[in-house]
Design a protein around this motif. Sequence first.
Motif, PDB file in Angstrom:
ATOM      1  N   ASN A  76       2.783   7.534  -1.852  1.00 66.35           N
ATOM      2  CA  ASN A  76       3.104   6.116  -1.642  1.00 66.35           C
ATOM      3  C   ASN A  76       4.456   5.959  -0.949  1.00 66.35           C
ATOM      4  O   ASN A  76       4.608   5.166  -0.027  1.00 66.35           O
ATOM      5  N   ARG A 127       4.035   6.721   2.620  1.00 71.00           N
ATOM      6  CA  ARG A 127       3.216   5.732   3.334  1.00 71.00           C
ATOM      7  C   ARG A 127       3.917   4.392   3.492  1.00 71.00           C
ATOM      8  O   ARG A 127       3.667   3.656   4.433  1.00 71.00           O
ATOM      9  N   TYR A 128       4.787   4.059   2.533  1.00 70.98           N
ATOM     10  CA  TYR A 128       5.437   2.741   2.615  1.00 70.98           C
ATOM     11  C   TYR A 128       6.904   2.836   3.048  1.00 70.98           C
ATOM     12  O   TYR A 128       7.681   1.927   2.805  1.00 70.98           O
ATOM     13  N   ASP A 147      12.671   5.743  -2.588  1.00 75.78           N
ATOM     14  CA  ASP A 147      12.531   5.707  -1.121  1.00 75.78           C
ATOM     15  C   ASP A 147      13.373   4.579  -0.531  1.00 75.78           C
ATOM     16  O   ASP A 147      13.847   3.698  -1.245  1.00 75.78           O
ATOM     17  N   ARG A 167      -3.077  -4.897  -3.963  1.00 74.19           N
ATOM     18  CA  ARG A 167      -2.253  -4.431  -2.839  1.00 74.19           C
ATOM     19  C   ARG A 167      -1.453  -5.610  -2.321  1.00 74.19           C
ATOM     20  O   ARG A 167      -1.944  -6.737  -2.313  1.00 74.19           O
ATOM     21  N   THR A 201      -6.361   3.421  -1.386  1.00 75.01           N
ATOM     22  CA  THR A 201      -7.576   2.895  -2.018  1.00 75.01           C
ATOM     23  C   THR A 201      -7.251   1.700  -2.911  1.00 75.01           C
ATOM     24  O   THR A 201      -8.149   1.027  -3.393  1.00 75.01           O
ATOM     25  N   LEU A 249      -6.029   2.051  -5.773  1.00 72.07           N
ATOM     26  CA  LEU A 249      -6.257   2.492  -7.159  1.00 72.07           C
ATOM     27  C   LEU A 249      -5.195   3.483  -7.632  1.00 72.07           C
ATOM     28  O   LEU A 249      -5.153   3.843  -8.806  1.00 72.07           O
ATOM     29  N   ALA A 295      -2.950   2.403 -10.488  1.00 68.41           N
ATOM     30  CA  ALA A 295      -3.749   2.191 -11.717  1.00 68.41           C
ATOM     31  C   ALA A 295      -3.992   3.554 -12.370  1.00 68.41           C
ATOM     32  O   ALA A 295      -3.884   3.701 -13.596  1.00 68.41           O
ATOM     33  N   SER A 321      12.362   1.375  -2.884  1.00 68.92           N
ATOM     34  CA  SER A 321      11.793   1.307  -4.241  1.00 68.92           C
ATOM     35  C   SER A 321      12.099   2.581  -5.008  1.00 68.92           C
ATOM     36  O   SER A 321      12.280   3.650  -4.419  1.00 68.92           O
TER      37      SER A 321
HETATM   38  P1  ADP Z   1      -2.570   1.918  -2.337  1.00 71.52           P
HETATM   39  O1  ADP Z   1      -3.671   2.886  -2.258  1.00 71.52           O
HETATM   40  O2  ADP Z   1      -2.890   0.596  -1.694  1.00 71.52           O
HETATM   41  O3  ADP Z   1      -1.273   2.479  -1.927  1.00 71.52           O
HETATM   42  P2  ADP Z   1      -1.487   1.895  -4.998  1.00 71.52           P
HETATM   43  O4  ADP Z   1      -2.125   1.543  -6.274  1.00 71.52           O
HETATM   44  O5  ADP Z   1      -0.964   3.276  -4.842  1.00 71.52           O
HETATM   45  O6  ADP Z   1      -2.533   1.544  -3.882  1.00 71.52           O
HETATM   46  O7  ADP Z   1      -0.293   0.895  -4.757  1.00 71.52           O
HETATM   47  C1  ADP Z   1      -0.535  -0.496  -4.931  1.00 71.52           C
HETATM   48  C2  ADP Z   1       0.330  -1.294  -3.988  1.00 71.52           C
HETATM   49  O8  ADP Z   1       1.698  -1.138  -4.362  1.00 71.52           O
HETATM   50  C3  ADP Z   1       0.272  -0.804  -2.563  1.00 71.52           C
HETATM   51  O9  ADP Z   1      -0.805  -1.396  -1.865  1.00 71.52           O
HETATM   52  C4  ADP Z   1       1.621  -1.236  -2.015  1.00 71.52           C
HETATM   53  O10 ADP Z   1       1.527  -2.581  -1.588  1.00 71.52           O
HETATM   54  C5  ADP Z   1       2.543  -1.170  -3.214  1.00 71.52           C
HETATM   55  N1  ADP Z   1       3.359   0.058  -3.234  1.00 71.52           N
HETATM   56  C6  ADP Z   1       3.113   1.195  -3.911  1.00 71.52           C
HETATM   57  N2  ADP Z   1       4.103   2.096  -3.728  1.00 71.52           N
HETATM   58  C7  ADP Z   1       5.002   1.533  -2.903  1.00 71.52           C
HETATM   59  C8  ADP Z   1       6.260   1.938  -2.343  1.00 71.52           C
HETATM   60  N3  ADP Z   1       6.782   3.139  -2.601  1.00 71.52           N
HETATM   61  N4  ADP Z   1       6.911   1.073  -1.551  1.00 71.52           N
HETATM   62  C9  ADP Z   1       6.396  -0.165  -1.311  1.00 71.52           C
HETATM   63  N5  ADP Z   1       5.226  -0.618  -1.799  1.00 71.52           N
HETATM   64  C10 ADP Z   1       4.530   0.214  -2.601  1.00 71.52           C
END
Ligand code: ADP
Length: 445
Positions: free
Chosen positions: A339, A342-343, A367, A386, A398, A400, A403, A426
Motif C-alpha cells: 500500500n 502504491r499510494y 510513507d 476505497r 482489491t 480488501l 480488511a 501515512s
Molecule cells: P486497496 O486494495 O484499494 O489498496 P486496502 O484495503 O489495502 O485496499 O486499502 C483501502 C484504502 O485505504 C485504499 O483504497 C486507499 O484509498 C487507502 N490507503 C491504504 N493505504 C494507504 C496509504 N499508505 N496511503 C494512502 N492511502 C492508503
Amino acid sequence: MLSLKPMLSLEQSTRLFEELVGLASLIILAIIFGFSTHLWALSFLLAFAIYIVRNLYYFWRFVSLIRSHDTRPIRAPFGIWGEVYDAYFEKLYQDKRHIKRLRSETKQVQQAMDLLPDMHISLTRKFRIEWVNQSAEKLLGLRQADVGQNVTNLLRQPEMLAYLESGDFDETVEFYVSPESTRRLSAQIVPYFERHYLLIIRDITDAHNLSQIRRDFVANASHELRTPLTVLNGYIELMLDAPDSIPKVWQAPLNQMHAQSLRMQNIIGDLLTLSSIESDNLNVNAGPVNVRAMLTKLEQDAVQLSEAKHKIEFSIETDLGLMGMGEPLRSVFTNLVSNAIRYTPPGGRINVRWFKTDQALVYEVKDTGIGIAREHIPRLTERFYRIDTARSRSTGGTGLGLAIVKHILERHRAKLVVQSRLKVGSTFRCEFPLSLALPAAEVEA
Ligand code: ADP
C-alpha cells in the motif's frame, strides 16, 4: 440582608421555658423548706442535688437508648432533655424513612435489571459475584446461592478465563456456552461505582449464525467462481501467447479481458483469505515466526515492486520474533508495504521499522505518500472501502487488503493504529502484545 429567623424554634422555646419553670419551682421549694426548717444551706444543697440527679438520670437513659438501637418511641421528659429526646427521635425517623426509600429504590433498580434481556452480574474487583439478574440465572444457570463465589469457578470457558486474566476490558469477548452448545455469547466487563465490575453478557447466537451464513456464502461463491475464472484466464493467456492467430482488432479487448480476469482472481483470492481468517480454526497454525528473516525477504520484494521509484529503508531494531500465524502475518507485513508503495508518488520515502516499546512489539510502515483525510481513517478496514476507487484499481488493489490486515491482527490480539495527513504521508502501525514476543533463540532461522 438581615436574617429575621429566630434563634430558637417555638418547640425549643417551650422546652427552655419548661426547664426554667422546673428550676424556679425547685428554688421556691428550697426557699419554703429553708423558711420552715431554717436549714438554708441544706435546702439549697438538696434542690441542687435533685437537679443534678435528674440530669444525670436522663443523660444515662439517653446513652442507653442510643446503645440499644431501640427505635420504639418513649415519652420525652419536660425541659431541655425533652428537646434532646425529640431531636433524637426526629433524626431517627428521618433516617428510617431515608433507608426505606433507598431500599425501595434499590429494589426498583434490581427489578429493572431483572427485566433486561441481557445477563448482568455484579462483581467485586476480585471477581466475586455480588448479585445476578434473572436473565443470568435463567440462561447461565447461576443461582442466588452462587453469590460470593468467584465467577471463574462458574464461567470456565477458556476465552472468558483469558479475558478476565488479561485485565484489558476495552473489547468484548465471545465464546460458546459449552463445547457442545451452539449458543454463542458476547461478554464485556464495565467498571462501575467504586471498586466494582458489571459483567454484561449478551446472547449473540442469532447474529453469529447470520454472519456465519454470510461468511459461508462468500466463501462458497468465491470457491465456485475460482475454477471457471482460472479456465477463462487460461484461454485468454493462450490467445495472447499466439498474437498472430487472432485478428488485430481483438488484441486490445483481449488485453483488457486479461487484466480484468486477473483482477477478479485477486479479489476472489482475497475473499477466500478473509473467510479462512474468520473461520475459528485458524489458530491451529500458530507457531514461532522469525520476523527478521521475513522482513529481510520483504525488503527485496518491496524494492522490486517499487521499481526503484522510491527510497525504501527497512530498520529491524529487535531480534525478537512473534508467536503467531506465519503466512497471515507475512500477508499483513506485505500488504502495508505494498500500500505504501502504491499510494506514494515516485521519489517518495518509505520507512519500515520493527521495534519493541514498553507496551508492545511494533511493526511500522511510514510513507511520504498522498495521505488520507481524517474522516476516512476509521473506515479504511471495511471491506471494499476505497478513497479513490480508480487509483486503487489501476494499481492492482482489491479494496480488501486492510480488511485482511485488521482480521489477522485481531486474531493476534494486536492493534492497527493509523496516522495520516493529506499530501504529507501515512503511518500504519501494528502493535502486538508483548505476551507474543519470542526471544531470537526460540525462532527458527
Ligand atoms: P486497496 O486494495 O484499494 O489498496 P486496502 O484495503 O489495502 O485496499 O486499502 C483501502 C484504502 O485505504 C485504499 O483504497 C486507499 O484509498 C487507502 N490507503 C491504504 N493505504 C494507504 C496509504 N499508505 N496511503 C494512502 N492511502 C492508503
